[in-house]
Structure formats: structure tokens, C-alpha cells
Design a protein around this motif. Structure first.
Motif, short mmCIF file in Angstrom:
data_model
loop_
_atom_site.label_atom_id
_atom_site.label_comp_id
_atom_site.label_asym_id
_atom_site.label_seq_id
_atom_site.Cartn_x
_atom_site.Cartn_y
_atom_site.Cartn_z
N HIS A 117 0.83 -1.20 0.00
CA HIS A 117 0.00 0.00 0.00
C HIS A 117 0.87 1.25 0.00
N HIS A 118 0.45 2.25 -0.74
CA HIS A 118 1.21 3.51 -0.81
C HIS A 118 1.35 4.14 0.57
N GLY A 119 2.53 4.64 0.87
CA GLY A 119 2.78 5.33 2.14
C GLY A 119 2.30 6.76 2.08
N ASN A 120 1.00 6.94 2.07
CA ASN A 120 0.42 8.27 1.85
C ASN A 120 0.79 9.26 2.95
N GLY A 121 0.85 8.79 4.19
CA GLY A 121 1.23 9.69 5.27
C GLY A 121 2.66 10.17 5.14
N THR A 122 3.56 9.25 4.82
CA THR A 122 4.97 9.62 4.66
C THR A 122 5.15 10.58 3.51
#
Length: 344
Positions: free
Chosen positions: A197-202
Motif C-alpha cells: 500500500h502507498h505510504g500516503n502519510g509519509t
């Protein structure tokens, strides 16, 4: 390779997750870390150490103070309000709604959530705080000269924004570790996120910055969680332009194609000139993972670790996803052993 691990992770033991229109037993649960720890001991990877306690200050370098306070107090507010179940939001401030935090606990949950599957429970803050200390201790080991270290973080962190939680994540462990390395003298740090899953928060935390490169290999967000970030045209903004690389891939992606993407990501890291590398180590790219759609096999994780090691950078592995299948321990440790074999 030394592993940093805290028994405090068990305090995060949610009983519910919102999935497929139902409340189910969570995919993210204590046994995930236990599978990995058991495999570390079986393979005699190296010592397992407790984390140091660096306090709240390093967490506040990444996370909004109001959000941190919310995580610390939300369970008490929830139970005081008389609610019997685990805390989940029922309303969120989406487009064109006022961005003001409500006073009542139910509204606060929606204000600080970026997805709704993740329940908040007694012990969540304590486990998340300990997980951040595990990451900070790993960063301190790199700063002291270790060529590699494994921060066995649980709960994971890469879906936590500076001011919101979701996707089983509360504090962004990799981001906190990266900032710690910068604060201790590193000029540039790269984060390579290999979770399905994409590390959207990072991405969001560092999107406007040039001192942290973020590279993510992940499932196409048009088709899978977290959906709203992770596209290839997101390359950074302002000072951060060119320091964000997303490589989304379709359902059924085999290791041959995934490894080609890894080579692209590693070349980006090499050209960046990082002083240290943080791997957001999700092993949910595995073919039998219950909430993912890539087709990596267990032996592929050995190759992955070896490819990462060839960069020759001080490397901290920070545990992210990989859900409750027996092979989570095998696959995570295979990455670490692959890395160690090249560095031997």
C-alpha cells in the motif's frame, strides 16, 4: 543484525475492523509481530533489544501537537461519553466542510481520521508511542555506526499523516526516524517504501522538502487502498519538487516486474546522495496476503534484501504491513537475511 522490539505492542489488541461492510477481527493484530519475532529467533538473526525512551519531543517534530494529544486522550473521552464499543468515526470533514475540530469525542474522531476501518482502543496510544521509540532507537543505532538495523514496529506507521491516523497507523515511525537522523547530523535521508500500500502519510509529511527523498512501490491507488495518493505524477512540491517518486503497479504484478520497479527506485536513491536509507518494510506484496494483489513469493524477499544492500548505505528497516499469514515472519526475515548476505 540487531532487532529493536517492544512488548508494549500487545497493548494494541483491537477486536474490530470495518471491512467489506462488516465489523470483523482486525487484519492488524499482535500475532503479526510474534510471527516475525519467532522467525528472527529461529534463524538466529542477531540480538533482540528493548527500545530506549526518547520521549515526546521527536514525535512532535513530525506530528501536530493537537493530534498527539488526541491520541493520548481519546480512549478516556470515548469511555467517559458512555460508548461501549471501540472508537470509530461516524462523520468526516470532507470537501467544503469546515475544518474545525469539534469538542465532542465522536467529532474529534472524524476530524483526525483519514480512513474509517481502524478502531481506537484502550492501549492504542501506549503501543503507538512504544512503536515510535522502537523506530527512534533504530535510528540511533545507525547514527552510532551500525550498517543495518531492524525496528520491529507495531502498530505500523506509514499511513499516519502529521495530523491524522488510519490504515492501522497512528504515529509515522519511518518519518520520525528520518527526522531524528537529520536532527543528529545527516544531510539527506531516503525512505524507500516497499509495502503493497502507498505510504500516503509519509509522502504528505515530506512532500515539500528536499532533504528527504520518498520512493514508494505499491498497488495502483485507482484500484486499492489508500486510493487518494500514490499516482506517478506526484513528484513533490516547492522545494520538494523531484524528491517524491511513486511507482504504482496493477493487480497480479509478479516479482519480475516488481523488481524492475525496485531497480528504478534504488537508482533514484543512489542519485539522491542519501547519508542513510530507511526501508518501510511491508511484506504484504506476498502472493497469499489477504488484503493485497501482488504475487511475490517467499524467495523473492531474499533477492529484495540483497538488491537493497548493494546500495551500500546505512539502512534501517521499519516494519509496516504484511498481514496475518504464517509467512509474514519468513518473508520479513528473508529481506533482512538477503541484506546481511551481501554485507557479509
Amino acid at each position: 543484525m540487531e532487532t529493536i522490539f517492544s512488548e508494549q505492542h500487545r497493548l494494541r489488541d483491537a477486536k474490530t475492523e470495518f471491512f467489506g461492510g462488516e465489523l470483523i477481527a482486525p487484519h492488524e493484530k499482535p500475532s503479526r509481530a510474534e510471527y516475525v519475532l519467532e522467525r528472527i529467533k529461529k534463524r538466529q538473526l542477531g540480538p533482540v533489544s528493548d527500545p530506549q525512551d526518547f520521549g515526546l519531543d521527536p514525535i512532535h517534530t513530525i506530528h501536530d501537537a493537537g493530534f498527539v494529544n488526541f491520541l493520548q486522550t481519546i480512549w478516556g473521552e470515548w469511555t467517559t461519553a458512555g460508548f461501549k464499543g471501540e472508537a470509530m468515526p461516524t462523520a468526516l470533514p470532507v470537501r467544503r466542510m469546515a475544518q474545525t475540530c469539534p469538542n465532542f469525542v465522536e467529532g474529534k474522531l472524524g476530524f483526525y481520521a483519514n480512513s474509517v476501518e481502524t478502531s481506537l482502543t484502550q492501549g492504542t496510544w501506549q503501543a503507538a508511542y512504544a512503536s515510535a521509540q522502537v523506530a527512534l532507537t533504530g535510528a540511533a543505532r545507525l547514527q552510532a555506526g551500525a550498517p543495518g538495523v531492524f525496528s520491529l514496529c507495531r502498530p505500523p506507521g506509514h499511513h499516519a499523516f502529521a495530523d491524522s491516523y488510519g490504515g492501522f497507523c497512528f504515529l509515522n515511525n519511518a518519518a520520525i526516524a528520518a527526522q531524528s537522523l537529520l536532527d543528529q547530523g545527516a544531510a539527506r535521508v531516503a525512505i524507500l517504501d516497499v509495502d503493497f500500500h502507498h505510504g500516503n502519510g509519509t509522502q504528505d509529511i515530506f512532500y515539500n522538502r528536499e532533504d528527504v527523498l520518498f520512493v514508494s512501490l505499491h498497488g495502483d491507488p485507482l484500484e486499492t487502498f489508500p486510493y487518494f495518493l500514490g499516482h506517478a505524477d506526484e513528484t513533490g512540491k516547492g522545494a520538494g519538487e523531484g524528491y517524491n517518486l511513486n511507482i504504482p503497479m496493477p493487480a497480479g504484478t509478479p516479482f519480475r516486474i516488481w523488481r524492475d520497479a525496485l531497480r528504478v527506485g534504488l537508482e533514484k536513491v543512489r542519485n539522491f546522495g542519501a547519508d542513510a536509507l530507511i526501508i518501510s518494510l511491508g511484506v504484504d506484496t506476498f502472493e497469499n496476503d489477504p488484503i493485497s494483489f501482488f504475487k511475490l513469493k517467499s524467495d523473492d524477499f531474499l533477492t529484495m534484501g540483497g538488491d537493497i544492500a548493494k546500495l551500500g548505505l546505512p539502512t534501517q528497516f521499519v516494519m509496516e504491513g504484511g498481514y496475518d499469514v504464517d509467512e509474514i515472519g519468513v518473508n520479513a526475515v528473508n529481506v533482512l537475511e538477503g541484506f546481511e548476505q551481501v554485507n557479509a
